[in-house]
Structures are given as structure tokens and as C-alpha cells.
Motif scaffolding. Structure first.
Motif, PDB file in Angstrom:
ATOM      1  N   LEU A   1      27.860   1.413 145.161  1.00 20.08           N
ATOM      2  CA  LEU A   1      26.309   1.653 145.269  1.00 20.08           C
ATOM      3  C   LEU A   1      25.903   2.012 146.507  1.00 20.08           C
ATOM      4  CD1 LEU A   1      24.042  -0.523 144.428  1.00 20.08           C
ATOM      5  CD2 LEU A   1      23.793  -2.341 146.126  1.00 20.08           C
ATOM      6  N   ALA A   2      26.827   2.237 147.247  1.00 22.12           N
ATOM      7  CA  ALA A   2      25.866   2.454 148.176  1.00 22.12           C
ATOM      8  C   ALA A   2      25.803   4.301 147.895  1.00 22.12           C
ATOM      9  CB  ALA A   2      26.627   2.943 150.149  1.00 22.12           C
ATOM     10  N   GLY A   3      27.011   4.472 147.497  1.00 19.61           N
ATOM     11  CA  GLY A   3      27.234   6.284 146.644  1.00 19.61           C
ATOM     12  C   GLY A   3      25.984   6.525 145.913  1.00 19.61           C
ATOM     13  N   LEU A   4      26.003   5.362 144.653  1.00 19.16           N
ATOM     14  CA  LEU A   4      24.625   6.384 144.065  1.00 19.16           C
ATOM     15  C   LEU A   4      23.240   6.062 144.576  1.00 19.16           C
ATOM     16  CD1 LEU A   4      25.808   2.918 141.274  1.00 19.16           C
ATOM     17  CD2 LEU A   4      25.790   5.920 141.296  1.00 19.16           C
TER      18      LEU A   4
ATOM     19  N   PHE B   1      17.812   3.254 158.245  1.00 16.72           N
ATOM     20  CA  PHE B   1      17.157   1.758 158.422  1.00 16.72           C
ATOM     21  C   PHE B   1      16.957   0.967 157.423  1.00 16.72           C
ATOM     22  CE2 PHE B   1      14.863   3.958 161.805  1.00 16.72           C
ATOM     23  CZ  PHE B   1      15.650   3.008 163.178  1.00 16.72           C
ATOM     24  N   VAL B   2      16.674   1.267 155.729  1.00 13.20           N
ATOM     25  CA  VAL B   2      16.860   0.928 154.947  1.00 13.20           C
ATOM     26  C   VAL B   2      17.849   0.596 154.184  1.00 13.20           C
ATOM     27  CG1 VAL B   2      15.245   0.435 152.743  1.00 13.20           C
ATOM     28  CG2 VAL B   2      13.564   1.268 154.369  1.00 13.20           C
ATOM     29  N   LEU B   3      18.503   1.527 154.164  1.00  9.50           N
ATOM     30  CA  LEU B   3      19.789   1.686 153.323  1.00  9.50           C
ATOM     31  C   LEU B   3      20.594  -0.200 153.600  1.00  9.50           C
ATOM     32  CD1 LEU B   3      21.057   3.469 150.514  1.00  9.50           C
ATOM     33  CD2 LEU B   3      22.397   4.346 152.458  1.00  9.50           C
ATOM     34  N   PRO B   4      21.342   0.055 154.243  1.00  9.60           N
ATOM     35  CA  PRO B   4      22.023  -0.759 155.158  1.00  9.60           C
ATOM     36  C   PRO B   4      21.508  -2.098 154.818  1.00  9.60           C
ATOM     37  CG  PRO B   4      21.219   0.131 157.395  1.00  9.60           C
ATOM     38  CD  PRO B   4      20.865   0.959 156.142  1.00  9.60           C
ATOM     39  N   VAL B   5      19.948  -2.452 155.053  1.00 16.50           N
ATOM     40  CA  VAL B   5      19.072  -3.812 154.308  1.00 16.50           C
ATOM     41  C   VAL B   5      19.329  -4.235 152.660  1.00 16.50           C
ATOM     42  CG1 VAL B   5      17.371  -5.440 154.011  1.00 16.50           C
ATOM     43  CG2 VAL B   5      17.449  -3.389 156.691  1.00 16.50           C
TER      44      VAL B   5
ATOM     45  N   ILE C   1      22.872   6.816 147.906  1.00 15.61           N
ATOM     46  CA  ILE C   1      22.595   8.272 148.255  1.00 15.61           C
ATOM     47  C   ILE C   1      22.718   9.727 147.448  1.00 15.61           C
ATOM     48  CG2 ILE C   1      24.104  10.270 149.560  1.00 15.61           C
ATOM     49  CD1 ILE C   1      25.253   7.254 151.020  1.00 15.61           C
ATOM     50  N   LEU C   2      23.360   9.307 146.524  1.00 16.52           N
ATOM     51  CA  LEU C   2      23.286  10.198 145.230  1.00 16.52           C
ATOM     52  C   LEU C   2      21.471  10.523 144.616  1.00 16.52           C
ATOM     53  CD1 LEU C   2      25.431  12.121 145.138  1.00 16.52           C
ATOM     54  CD2 LEU C   2      25.490  10.417 142.376  1.00 16.52           C
ATOM     55  N   ALA C   3      20.985   9.406 143.912  1.00 12.84           N
ATOM     56  CA  ALA C   3      19.601   9.299 143.837  1.00 12.84           C
ATOM     57  C   ALA C   3      18.896   9.933 144.865  1.00 12.84           C
ATOM     58  CB  ALA C   3      19.654   7.747 143.187  1.00 12.84           C
ATOM     59  N   GLY C   4      18.435   8.821 145.943  1.00 11.40           N
ATOM     60  CA  GLY C   4      17.893   9.157 146.975  1.00 11.40           C
ATOM     61  C   GLY C   4      17.795  10.960 146.859  1.00 11.40           C
ATOM     62  N   GLY C   5      19.308  11.715 147.355  1.00 14.33           N
ATOM     63  CA  GLY C   5      19.685  13.090 147.602  1.00 14.33           C
ATOM     64  C   GLY C   5      18.570  13.998 146.778  1.00 14.33           C
ATOM     65  N   GLY C   6      18.888  13.608 145.282  1.00 13.26           N
ATOM     66  CA  GLY C   6      18.624  14.061 144.140  1.00 13.26           C
ATOM     67  C   GLY C   6      17.452  14.519 143.918  1.00 13.26           C
TER      68      GLY C   6
ATOM     69  N   THR D   1      33.358  -7.437 146.751  1.00  9.50           N
ATOM     70  CA  THR D   1      32.366  -6.992 146.957  1.00  9.50           C
ATOM     71  C   THR D   1      32.146  -5.883 148.282  1.00  9.50           C
ATOM     72  OG1 THR D   1      32.241  -9.466 147.538  1.00  9.50           O
ATOM     73  CG2 THR D   1      30.804  -8.132 148.791  1.00  9.50           C
ATOM     74  N   LEU D   2      32.984  -5.563 148.523  1.00  4.66           N
ATOM     75  CA  LEU D   2      33.243  -4.463 149.370  1.00  4.66           C
ATOM     76  C   LEU D   2      33.201  -2.845 148.502  1.00  4.66           C
ATOM     77  CD1 LEU D   2      35.200  -4.816 152.470  1.00  4.66           C
ATOM     78  CD2 LEU D   2      32.872  -4.688 152.359  1.00  4.66           C
ATOM     79  N   TRP D   3      34.160  -3.106 148.023  1.00  6.84           N
ATOM     80  CA  TRP D   3      34.098  -2.074 146.869  1.00  6.84           C
ATOM     81  C   TRP D   3      32.818  -1.647 145.905  1.00  6.84           C
ATOM     82  CZ3 TRP D   3      34.140  -1.612 141.065  1.00  6.84           C
ATOM     83  CH2 TRP D   3      34.462  -0.276 140.608  1.00  6.84           C
ATOM     84  N   TYR D   4      32.112  -3.270 145.749  1.00  9.02           N
ATOM     85  CA  TYR D   4      30.507  -2.797 145.145  1.00  9.02           C
ATOM     86  C   TYR D   4      29.903  -2.638 146.212  1.00  9.02           C
ATOM     87  CZ  TYR D   4      26.788  -5.241 143.860  1.00  9.02           C
ATOM     88  OH  TYR D   4      25.136  -5.576 143.185  1.00  9.02           O
TER      89      TYR D   4
END
Lengths: 467, 227
Positions: A21-24, A172-176, A26-31, A14-17
Motif C-alpha cells: 500500500l505504501a509503495g502504491l 505526516f499523512v502517509l504513516p497515519v 508513493i507511486l500515485a502521489g509522485g505521479g 499485514t506487513l506485506w499488505y
């Protein structure tokens, strides 16, 4: 390993997953934001260029030589406040000719740089003295024959504040989102690992006494089904091995019991009455005979148990097969003569095998002894050695009573005897052929019993040929 | 000849002692490794029979310690474990011979004689038992002056029996010495028995005095007097 700490694997997965997901995200949002920002800014630049063209037409020199801009085109005076552009006009040398109201006395970029606004529009980002980020477009223009450098600036602040808002929102949204995804992921992993846990629980209950149990889920085609099937196959082999061992132990005990019973009875009966010296000698001798039987039985059992444990080392040398057969035959010479048997050795005298001389000799002797034992008086034993390809076949055929087809594979089983009654007089323990089979198979060969061309037994031993 | 027997099993120790004494050896018995070690150092022995499986210090340890102190007495190891590693280990430590339990007593006696004889020239054996004479050079056997026709194997067998006359020889000894068969499991008993029957027919058949006798459960003996 998996089933001993199931929660850990679940948490790890789960942590790995979640981190992926968080990385993806952030990448998608930033892009996305970068693209958006870049597009808005180029839109801004586009409008700024259009506006410069308009500005060029609005500028004029006053008779005093100052530069002014027509601002009387507004129908509504309040519209003037809507305009948020910064305008600065310089002479090519850098002296300020005009600054609009909104710019006031702030500087829109420093002294002109080389070729600023020459032959096109110079676009860049600047920062005003008060920190406002602006997008500046410059154009070198000729007004009434005099060159002027027009700089037009638009604030970029709304764009940047949009970015800040978005960033803030993400925090705020990302952690949720991640938490939700984590829950979902955890549930999924749990579901996926569920069958494994179930299998683990079942596997734990499997003991040597309960080897007939099998793991569930072996009827599916997925990875877990395969795992279960492999596990179950292993269990089946184990069960078979255990069963064999159990039978072997119980058979061995029975075999040991027979001579023990004889020793006991002979001894007890011998003590019941007073006998002569020679009677006692006879009794002790009879007991010793049984002891010898026990000894050879135990020796054979030891050999077999070492073979099973894989602790018997073969010492491999090149052996001419015919010579080996001849040696074995020579040992039984006297029995052959006594029974008036004819022993014929024939075949390829040059065939060799690579093997352990002692074990192979014993293997051949066991088979040959069998043939001698069961041959009728005046019978014939044929030993044929043939080489075909990379295989050497040795056939040992007698014309004794033979073995019924249904017993032919069992004859290599431990303690198996075709004729229980005949065994004791001939003195075998039912282990000779089992040992022979082990020796042959340890040499990567095979042994089989077939019906002979006449009646009798035909043992065929196939061994890989030497060089 | 004085022999030290180190054997913890009482029955076995007693049997060894009585058997050896019956063969006219002087025997001292130790029942533990420590006792054996002490005895071996305290007195000169001509031979030591050492059980490997002893409580406390085992036979290997004692043998190693004795050899380290320079004891040169021949040592025969007794053991119920007969893996090759054990055998090699024992011989490496300085054992002179190695006998696997259970063994035939005549076998033990034969090994002892061989060890005691070692290094000394064989005394010329009178190859004669009663009126049976064996001429090794000619490989000829006569009984009462009458030439007997023996096969090569029968001659070897008889020669061995004559050399060991008056002593029981076991089938194992014969398998090893005459048939040169080392594996214990080899099915040679039938062969040996048959061969004996034939030999007996030849050397005793027509004579009143039977020399070759079977000792039931043990082996064979060639001797003059009947028992």
C-alpha cells in the motif's frame, strides 16, 4: 504449518499488505504531482509566450540608442508592483540592452546560445545567482530594423514550494493512512484466518481415540471449506484404517487364543493324572499340533503386517500363467486323486503376466486349495486362463457348496470364514484369501468371487498381461 | 562332534542341549554373547549354533568378530526375524545356514548334519530299512523281495525317509525337500498327510511289521523297531 504460529502469518500478511500500500501511495502521489507540475509549468510557458508578444509592442529605442519599455499603460501605479516577471533584452552579440526593475542587475541566463529564440520561442529552466528557479522564454525580435533577443522569466518558486508542502504533508499523512490501513488489514486477515485457527484447534483434539471428530467449516464453497473437506476426507480414511487395524488386532488375538487355550487344557489335564509313556507322547503331540497351528498363524500375520507396511518387495519376472496354474495344481494332485476330483486346466497357454513368481504361486495355491477343500468327492474343478486385451483372467471354479452372495465380498476379509465350524477340521486360519487378495492387488490386479455356473464358487483373478 | 550353543533364553538353551545330546553330540552352552565369543575362541568346536537376538553383543556382531579372527567353524544362525534383509545380512557375515524360530527340532538336526557333511563325500547310504530296499538307480522299491509300485513322488518321499531313517522328519522338511516349496505358509500339510497315508498303504499295508510311523505334532519317522 500455518496453525502453529498464527500470529506470525497474520503479522506477515499485514506487513506485506502495508508495504504494498505504501509503495502504491508513493507511486500515485509522485505521479499525480509530476503531472500537475508539468501542467502548471506548461501553463506558465503558455502565458510567458503571450506576454513576450505584448512586450514586443512595448519596447522602443530612445533617441540616445538605449532601449526602453512603455510602462505608462498602468492606470493604477501600484499595479506595477504586482508584476513579477523578469525581462532582459540582449543584442544578438550578447550585450545587455535592457533589464527591468524586478530583475535588477541579475543575469537571466548567460550569453545567448546558437539559434536562441530564432524562428520561435526557446523555453528552458534557469537559476538566478540568488538561487531562484525561473522559467525562461526567449524570442529573437526585430525592433525598428534592429534584431534584439528578448528573454522573459517567471519564477518557479511557488511551484516548488507547493511540492515541498505536499511532500511535508505526505510525511505526516502517509504513516497515519498506513497505520489505519494496517489496522484494517490486520482485522481482515484475522477474520480470514479465524476459521483456520478454529480448524487447527479442532484438529489438535483429534487423536487416534477420537478419530470420529471432524473439522468445522466444511460446508462452505471457499478455499477454507475445500481445505476442511479434504482434511475431513483424510480423517475418514484414517478412521477406517484405524478401525480395520483395531479389528485385525482383536481378531488376531482371538485366533491366537484358540490354540493357546487348547495347549493349556491339554497340558493341564495331562498333568492331572499319571499316564503311560504313550499317553504322554500323545498329549505332547497334541500340544505340538496346536503349536504348529500357532506358528503358521503367526507366519501369516507377519506376512500380512509386512504387506500392510509395504515392506514386501515383489520380484517381477515374466510368468506363463498356465504353467503357474499347472504347478499349483500339481501340488494338490494327491488330494485331487484321493477325492476323485476332476481337475481341468484349459485356455490360453501362451498368456503371460509380469509378477512375483513366489507370491503369485501362493495366491493361486490358496484359491486352488480352497476349491479342493470344498469340492465334494467326485467333483470337478475347472481352471481357465484367458487373455483379453492387456488383461489375463484366471477363473477357478468348483462345484462345492459355494458361498451365499451376501458373503462373497467378505470372504477376502481377514479371519473371515463362511462356516466357522468347518474351519478347524480343514485347518485354515482365515487368512489365505486375504493374502491372496493382497498379492493380486499388489500386482495391480483384482480378484472376485462369483457364483459358479453350477453351484460352487467361481474365483476370477484379473491381472495385467505381460508383454 | 562338539557343538557350541549360544542362546540367552534358558528354556530354549536347555532344550537345545538336551535334544542335541540325545542325538549324541557333545554340547557346550553359552548364555551371553560375550561368553559365546570367549568359548568359541578358547576351544575347537565342530559347529556353532548362534542366536541372533542376544543381550549385549548380538549374534551378528559375534559372528562378524569371529570370522574376522579367522574362525572357520560352520555357524548356524537362529533368529525370530525372517526378513530377507536379515537373512542376507547373516549369510554375508559368514553364517553357513539360517533357521527361523520357531523351528521343528528334526529340522535343526537335519541342517546340522548337512553342515557337518559339507565338503565331504556322502558316505554311501545303505538304502535299506529292515526288509525294505530302495534301489536309486532303478528307482525301484522292494519289501521282502516283493516289488512295490510307487509313483515318482512316492519314490522321492520314501527315498528321503530311508536316507533319514531312524530320525523324525517334519512336514516342513518334506515340503521343502520333496515338494520344493520354500514359503512357510503354503497349505501343503493336507497334501503331505494324504501322500503319507498312500505311501504307508503301499509299504506297510500288507506287512505285519510297520515301518512308517507318524510322530504326532512333529512329523514322520521310518524305522525298524516299534516304540
Amino acid at each position: 504449518v500455518i496453525w502453529f504460529r498464527p500470529t506470525q502469518l497474520r503479522v506477515r500478511l499485514t506487513l506485506w499488505y502495508m508495504s504494498v500500500l505504501a509503495g502504491l501511495l508513493i507511486l500515485a502521489g509522485g505521479g499525480t504531482f509530476a503531472v500537475l507540475f508539468w501542467q502548471l509549468r506548461s501553463q506558465l510557458d503558455h502565458f510567458a509566450i503571450q506576454e513576450i508578444e505584448t512586450l514586443e509592442g512595448l519596447l522602443y529605442f530612445t533617441p540616445q540608442g538605449g532601449l526602453q519599455m512603455h510602462e505608462d499603460y498602468h492606470n493604477h501605479p501600484e499595479s506595477k508592483d504586482v508584476i513579477d516577471r523578469f525581462v532582459e533584452v540582449l543584442s544578438p552579440e550578447g550585450s545587455i540592452l535592457y533589464r527591468n526593475e524586478r530583475l535588477g542587475d541579475r543575469i537571466l541566463g548567460a550569453a545567448p546560445f546558437v539559434s536562441e529564440g530564432v524562428g520561435g520561442y526557446s523555453v528552458r529552466s534557469e537559476r538566478l545567482a540568488d538561487g531562484t528557479r525561473v522559467r525562461v522564454v526567449s524570442r529573437l525580435h526585430s525592433l525598428e530594423g534592429r534584431p534584439i533577443l528578448i528573454r522573459l522569466g517567471h519564477t518557479e518558486e511557488p511551484l516548488w514550494s507547493r511540492l515541498d508542502e505536499m511532500l511535508l504533508g505526505s510525511i505526516f499523512v502517509l504513516p497515519v493512512v498506513l497505520a489505519l490501513a494496517g489496522f484494517a488489514g490486520y482485522g481482515l486477515v484475522r477474520r480470514a484466518l479465524g476459521p483456520i485457527e478454529q480448524m487447527a484447534r479442532r484438529a489438535k483434539e483429534i487423536t487416534p481415540q477420537r478419530l470420529h471428530d471432524r473439522l468445522p467449516n466444511d460446508d462452505t464453497d471457499d478455499e477454507l471449506g475445500q481445505l476442511a473437506r479434504v482434511f475431513n476426507e483424510t480423517l475418514a480414511r484414517l478412521e477406517q484404517a484405524f478401525e480395520q487395524l483395531r479389528r485385525f488386532t482383536s481378531d488376531a488375538s482371538h485366533e491366537l487364543r484358540t490354540p493357546l487355550a487348547a495347549i493349556r487344557s491339554v497340558g493341564e489335564v495331562g498333568l492331572q493324572k499319571d499316564g503311560t509313556r504313550s499317553e504322554y507322547r500323545d498329549i505332547i503331540g497334541s500340544m505340538l499340533e496346536e503349536v504348529n497351528r500357532l506358528t503358521s498363524l503367526v507366519d501369516n500375520l507377519l506376512t500380512i503386517s509386512r504387506a500392510d507396511a509395504g515392506s514386501l518387495q515383489l520380484e517381477l519376472v515374466q510368468i506363463p500363467v498356465m504353467q503357474l496354474a499347472r504347478e499349483a495344481a500339481a501340488l494338490f494332485e494327491v488330494l485331487v486323486e484321493e477325492k476323485a476330483l476332476t481337475l481341468v486346466l484349459s485356455g490360453d497357454g501362451s498368456a503371460t503376466i509380469r509378477g512375483d513368481r513366489l507370491f503369485l504361486r501362493q495366491a493361486f495355491m490358496n484359491v486352488l486349495h480352497n476349491a479342493v477343500k470344498y469340492s465334494p468327492v467326485g467333483g470337478t474343478i475347472q481352471v481357465r486362463v484367458q487373455r483379453s486385451g492387456d488383461e489375463v483372467a484366471v477363473e477357478i471354479e468348483d462345484n462345492g457348496p459355494g458361498v451365499p452372495p451376501e458373503d462373497r465380498t467378505k470372504i477376502f476379509d481377514r479371519f473371515y470364514r463362511v462356516d466357522k465350524a468347518r474351519w478347524r477340521e480343514s485347518g485354515g486360519a482365515g487368512l489365505g484369501l486375504a493374502i491372496t487378495k493382497w498379492v493380486v492387488e499388489a500386482h495391480r490386479g483384482e480378484i472376485s468371487l462369483e457364483g459358479g455356473s453350477r453351484q460352487g464358487c467361481l474365483f476370477r483373478v484379473k491381472l495385467p498381461a505381460g508383454e | 562332534v562338539h557343538i557350541l550353543v549360544v542362546e540367552d533364553e534358558l528354556k530354549m538353551a536347555k532344550a537345545l542341549q538336551e535334544g542335541l545330546e540325545a542325538d549324541e553330540y557333545a554340547v557346550s552352552v553359552a548364555h551371553t554373547g560375550e561368553e559365546g565369543f570367549y568359548l568359541a575362541q578358547s576351544g575347537p568346536f565342530d559347529m556353532m549354533i548362534l542366536d541372533v537376538m542376544l543381550p549385549g553383543r548380538d549374534g551378528f556382531e559375534i559372528l562378524a568378530a569371529l570370522r574376522q579372527r579367522g574362525m572357520t567353524t560352520p555357524v548356524l544362525l537362529l533368529t525370530s526375524r525372517d526378513t530377507l534383509e536379515d537373512r542376507v545380512h547373516g549369510l554375508d557375515l559368514g553364517a553357513d545356514d539360517y533357521l527361523v524360530k520357531p523351528f521343528a527340532f528334526p529340522e535343526l538336526l537335519a541342517r546340522l548334519r548337512a553342515l557337518l557333511r559339507r565338503g565331504k563325500a556322502d558316505a554311501a547310504q545303505p538304502l535299506r530299512v529292515a526288509d525294505l530296499e530302495v534301489n536309486v538307480a532303478l528307482r525301484a522299491v522292494t519289501r521282502g523281495g516283493e516289488l512295490l509300485e510307487l509313483t515318482a513322488r512316492e519314490f522321492d518321499l520314501l527315498h528321503y525317509l530311508v536316507v533319514n531313517h531312524g530320525r523324525v522328519v517334519s512336514r516342513e522338511m518334506l515340503a521343502r525337500e520333496i515338494w520344493k516349496e520354500v514359503a512357510r505358509q503354503t497349505p501343503l500339510d493336507n497334501v503331505i498327510d494324504t501322500q503319507m497315508v498312500r505311501l504307508r498303504r503301499k509299504i506297510d499295508g500288507q506287512f505285519e511289521k510297520k515301518l512308517l510311523q507318524t510322530v504326532r505334532g512333529v512329523g514322520f519317522i521310518l524305522r525298524e523297531e516299534q516304540s
